[in-house]
Enzyme design. Sequence first.
Site, mmCIF file in Angstrom:
data_model
loop_
_atom_site.group_PDB
_atom_site.id
_atom_site.type_symbol
_atom_site.label_atom_id
_atom_site.label_comp_id
_atom_site.label_asym_id
_atom_site.label_seq_id
_atom_site.Cartn_x
_atom_site.Cartn_y
_atom_site.Cartn_z
ATOM 1 N N CYS A 123 0.830 -1.210 0.000
ATOM 2 C CA CYS A 123 0.000 0.000 0.000
ATOM 3 C C CYS A 123 0.866 1.262 0.000
ATOM 4 O O CYS A 123 2.076 1.221 0.208
ATOM 5 C CB CYS A 123 -0.959 -0.040 1.183
ATOM 6 S SG CYS A 123 -2.349 1.110 1.052
ATOM 7 N N CYS A 195 -4.410 -1.101 -5.183
ATOM 8 C CA CYS A 195 -5.498 -0.513 -5.974
ATOM 9 C C CYS A 195 -5.074 -0.313 -7.421
ATOM 10 O O CYS A 195 -3.979 0.172 -7.706
ATOM 11 C CB CYS A 195 -5.934 0.798 -5.350
ATOM 12 S SG CYS A 195 -6.545 0.605 -3.656
ATOM 13 N N GLU A 446 -6.071 11.711 3.496
ATOM 14 C CA GLU A 446 -6.609 11.687 2.138
ATOM 15 C C GLU A 446 -8.120 11.823 2.200
ATOM 16 O O GLU A 446 -8.758 11.354 3.142
ATOM 17 C CB GLU A 446 -6.263 10.371 1.439
ATOM 18 C CG GLU A 446 -4.813 10.233 1.080
ATOM 19 C CD GLU A 446 -4.533 8.941 0.335
ATOM 20 O OE1 GLU A 446 -5.460 8.108 0.225
ATOM 21 O OE2 GLU A 446 -3.398 8.758 -0.124
ATOM 22 N N SER A 472 -6.522 11.126 -2.281
ATOM 23 C CA SER A 472 -6.154 9.804 -2.764
ATOM 24 C C SER A 472 -5.707 9.897 -4.211
ATOM 25 O O SER A 472 -6.148 10.772 -4.961
ATOM 26 C CB SER A 472 -7.369 8.875 -2.652
ATOM 27 O OG SER A 472 -7.203 7.738 -3.453
#
Length: 558
Positions: A123, A195, A446, A472
């Site tokens: 991450c 992501c 974020e 983000s």
Amino acid sequence: MELNKYSKTITQNDTQPGAQAMLYAIGLTEEDLKKPFIGVASTGYEGNPCNMHLNDLAQDAKEGIRAGGSVGLIFNTIGVSDAISMGTSGMRYSLPSRDIIADSMETVVQAMNYDGLVTIVGCDKNMPGALMAMIRLNRPSIMVYGGTISSGCFKDKKLDIVSAFEAWGEKVAGTMNEADYKGVIQNACPGAGACGGMYTANTMASGIEALGMSMPYNSSNPATGDTKKKDSFESGKAIQNLLEKDIKPSDIITKKSFENAIRLVIVLGGSTNAVLHFLAIAKAANVDFTLDDFQRISDTTPFLADLKPSGRYLMEDVHRVGGTPAVMKFMLENGMLHGDCMTITGKTVAENLANVPSLTEGQQVVKPLDRPIKETGHLRILYGNLAKDGAVAKITGKEGLHFTGPARVFESEFDANEGIGAGRVAKGDVVVIRYEGPKGGPGMPEMLKPTAAIMGSGLGKEVALITDGRFSGGTHGFVVGHVSPEAQEGGNIALLKDGDMVTIDAEKNIISVDLSEEELQLRRANWKQPDLKVKRGSLYKYAKTVSSASQGCVTDEI
């Protein structure tokens, strides 16, 4: 050359019998104690798809280290899932985790006298944290990125994590029913991996590969499958070459390699968080690289990749058309990279790319130079009476290049989320979210939730948003973050009132409010600095030590 220059302090010293006894206890042999010791720092943990597979990849890297002739020793450090903590008080801990990761990796390697470091990261904050530790240690080091997640699917629509956030906005706006909302969130993330768009994790992984601190293809190889396992093994094995040639981060990370990294970030349309993190990385490396360098590079670099959040494709599609090295080869051939920079392969960028296949013929992911998405970069550094020390905008051109509107002021992200959900934001507004900076948040959270809600409710091209917090990598729309000085420090964003006319100009790089200096001074005289939101614990320590966003939010320059 001694390859065990640090570990020999405990393994080859007769006055360290206790240390040697402890090492025999973990199963090492007398022969092992003559070899270099390599720390394998994993940010693996079960609670996040970005990190759930990293402990397995750490074992693959350890096997590679063993095959190369050294001893790999795994240890773990923390991680925070941005997507899970997003929109909650937990997001305040995300950015501070970067520094905790850096501190903990540095601590273990120094305390245990390891000769090198391989980091296994997933991450967003894992990567800059790991790199900051590598730089401070300045021992042979390699970063291994856990890779991108596969796309999800629901009703024949390709999904990713941002689809889930924007589905909430559609639900609030009444354009999505409950069943479809559940269908999206249950199918957006099919398994392991970070992501999937050009969000912060893939942005940082790509930039760090271009910087030279990870193996070719590492940033674009997907999280699942044998390719990533082999990638991790080969990265572990490659540390031996760095030991033998004594190649350290200081030999790789220079102003020119920073320019390579940021140019790739801009070509790919990467996250604004890259600005924050690469500023911190540059400070750790004692490289003179500032906000103005980002603007300089952005002014001369086109935005070419049609990647989410503003585009159509995902990182898996970059992999499909040739991977990050193919994009870098395209850039090198078109004069956009310094080919003479050293990398962790022991070869230069140009040498690494010499035999790399070009981008797949006919691919649509990366546009040609004569048909860019935007002729100059999407990262814009704005200054003005609302950001005397700078702010960072992500302007792809799809949102327009100018916005003027009345301020709609919210004192926190939570107030903004409530206000957007209640319909208190109208077409033409400039949403202002303040007291969310590094000290005011604290932790500079974020804010994907409010921007996703704005997009989902159909106001994405009708509303601008400015904040002293950050966004983000999944955020898109007309947004400006990192406003410095922040509200908590008395920046002019703290003085705004509903209805003040705010202008954002992404061509002249200006962010300003239509108020005279006299009016601003009058308001300042009536402003009182609020108390910090926390009184103890790690966030309190962070708020008391962190620098401004314009300096990278570093905590080791007290």
